[in-house]
Design a protein around this motif. Structure first.
Motif, PDB file in Angstrom:
ATOM      1  N   THR A  88       3.620 -44.783  -6.622  1.00 17.06           N
ATOM      2  CA  THR A  88       3.340 -44.674  -8.056  1.00 17.06           C
ATOM      3  C   THR A  88       3.239 -46.037  -8.740  1.00 17.06           C
TER       4      THR A  88
ATOM      5  N   GLN B 169      14.159 -39.784  -4.718  1.00 12.44           N
ATOM      6  CA  GLN B 169      13.087 -39.266  -5.567  1.00 12.44           C
ATOM      7  C   GLN B 169      12.933 -40.122  -6.816  1.00 12.44           C
ATOM      8  N   GLY B 170      11.726 -40.147  -7.357  1.00 14.23           N
ATOM      9  CA  GLY B 170      11.437 -40.938  -8.542  1.00 14.23           C
ATOM     10  C   GLY B 170      10.656 -42.197  -8.252  1.00 14.23           C
ATOM     11  N   ASP B 171      10.626 -42.637  -6.996  1.00 12.71           N
ATOM     12  CA  ASP B 171       9.806 -43.774  -6.559  1.00 12.71           C
ATOM     13  C   ASP B 171      10.041 -45.016  -7.420  1.00 12.71           C
ATOM     14  N   ARG B 172      11.293 -45.419  -7.507  1.00 16.24           N
ATOM     15  CA  ARG B 172      11.628 -46.560  -8.359  1.00 16.24           C
ATOM     16  C   ARG B 172      11.776 -47.882  -7.585  1.00 16.24           C
TER      17      ARG B 172
ATOM     18  N   ASP C  62       9.031 -30.154  -6.800  1.00 10.85           N
ATOM     19  CA  ASP C  62       8.042 -30.580  -7.779  1.00 10.85           C
ATOM     20  C   ASP C  62       7.771 -29.424  -8.740  1.00 10.85           C
TER      21      ASP C  62
ATOM     22  N   HIS D 120      10.278 -36.295 -11.199  1.00  8.54           N
ATOM     23  CA  HIS D 120      10.928 -37.572 -11.504  1.00  8.54           C
ATOM     24  C   HIS D 120       9.993 -38.782 -11.406  1.00  8.54           C
ATOM     25  N   ASP D 121       8.730 -38.593 -11.012  1.00  7.29           N
ATOM     26  CA  ASP D 121       7.807 -39.727 -10.979  1.00  7.29           C
ATOM     27  C   ASP D 121       7.465 -40.184 -12.396  1.00  7.29           C
ATOM     28  N   GLU D 122       7.214 -41.463 -12.539  1.00 10.96           N
ATOM     29  CA  GLU D 122       6.781 -41.997 -13.824  1.00 10.96           C
ATOM     30  C   GLU D 122       5.382 -41.496 -14.143  1.00 10.96           C
TER      31      GLU D 122
END
Length: 266
Positions: free
Chosen positions: A121, A170-173, A230, A239-241
């Motif tokens: 992301t 999760q969230g790809d931070r 999802d 949780h992805d931006e």
């Protein structure tokens, strides 16, 4: 061994992850169909128990026979450069072509496991547009309405010898663009991809995969179960931006999403 053996199509079967997926799936008792462009190369690099089917993800007309009758599809595509092996042509359009090769409603609806990348992301990256094309491939899978699992592994084989305990995030931070984002062995990636084929807890989940100190567990189901699903109908992972608006996407990308929805609609 799998309690319910599947016919599994592995796309990217001769790649560094794909070969391990083929071997792991066979070891788990599944019938494996390996998509190869060159049967000679495939026969040299893959187990003899694998059924070789000839096709090229950049040539959509070569794929219908490969996907026909598959209970599950594992996509481990990776591009090498530009032109016919660009991220757009392979990482993205390859996934689109496989999905649109599926027979519409009334036939087998395969479970899909897609491997992309940690940092998918990220909008600014030293990888150019590679990660954006991988993210778009994820959106195609979610738009398909098929049951899926999307795995975003960290850096391959840069883990320490004692680091085989999988960690699902999760969230790809993690966006450093380097091994600081997390590392994981190729063999552990393959194991997770194959386990996701039959784990009910893995359905419709997207996560980043890295490894920490410790041994690989015998059962991955609790790790899958701890993940959030999802949102139904969402193009992006939970949780992805929200930093890639669909309205800003090229018209061709939006058309591809609609084509996949139509082709795989129940």
């Amino acid at each position: 061994m799998a309690t319910n053996p599947l016919t599994v199509l592995v796309v990217g079967a001769t790649g560094s992850i794909g070969r391990l997926v083929v071997a792991e799936a066979i070891a788990r008792g599944h019938t494996v169909r390996a998509l190869v462009r060159d049967r000679t190369k495939g026969a040299q690099s893959l187990p003899t128990d694998a059924e070789l089917v000839t096709g090229d993800v950049t040539q959509a007309e070569t794929l219908p026979d490969a996907v026909a009758g598959a209970d599950a599809i594992v996509l481990t595509l990776g591009s090498f450069g530009t032109g016919s092996s660009s991220p757009k042509a392979v990482d993205y359009a390859g996934v689109r072509n496989v999905l649109t090769a599926l027979t519409p409603s009334g036939s087998t609806r395969p479970r899909v496991v897609l491997m992309t990348s940690i940092g998918a992301t990220t909008r600014s990256s030293s990888y150019g547009h590679l990660l954006e094309w991988k993210r778009r491939s994820e959106r195609l899978v979610r738009a398909s309405g098929l049951t899926y699992t999307i795995v975003r592994p960290g850096w391959f084989d840069m883990n320490e010898p004692d680091e085989h305990q999988p960690v699902f995030l999760q969230g790809d931070r993690r966006r450093s663009g380097g091994p600081a984002d997390g590392t994981v062995a190729r063999t552990d990636i393959a194991r997770v991809l194959v386990a996701a084929l039959t784990a009910p807890e893995a359905a419709n989940r997207t996560f980043e995969l890295v490894a920490e100190q410790g041994a690989a567990p015998s059962d991955l189901d609790p790790l899958f179960a701890a993940l959030d699903q999802d949102p139904p109908g969402s193009l992006d992972a939970v949780h992805d931006e929200a930093n890639m608006p669909l309205d800003d996407e090229p018209q061709q990308i939006r058309d591809d999403l609609e084509a996949v929805r139509a082709q795989t609609a129940a």
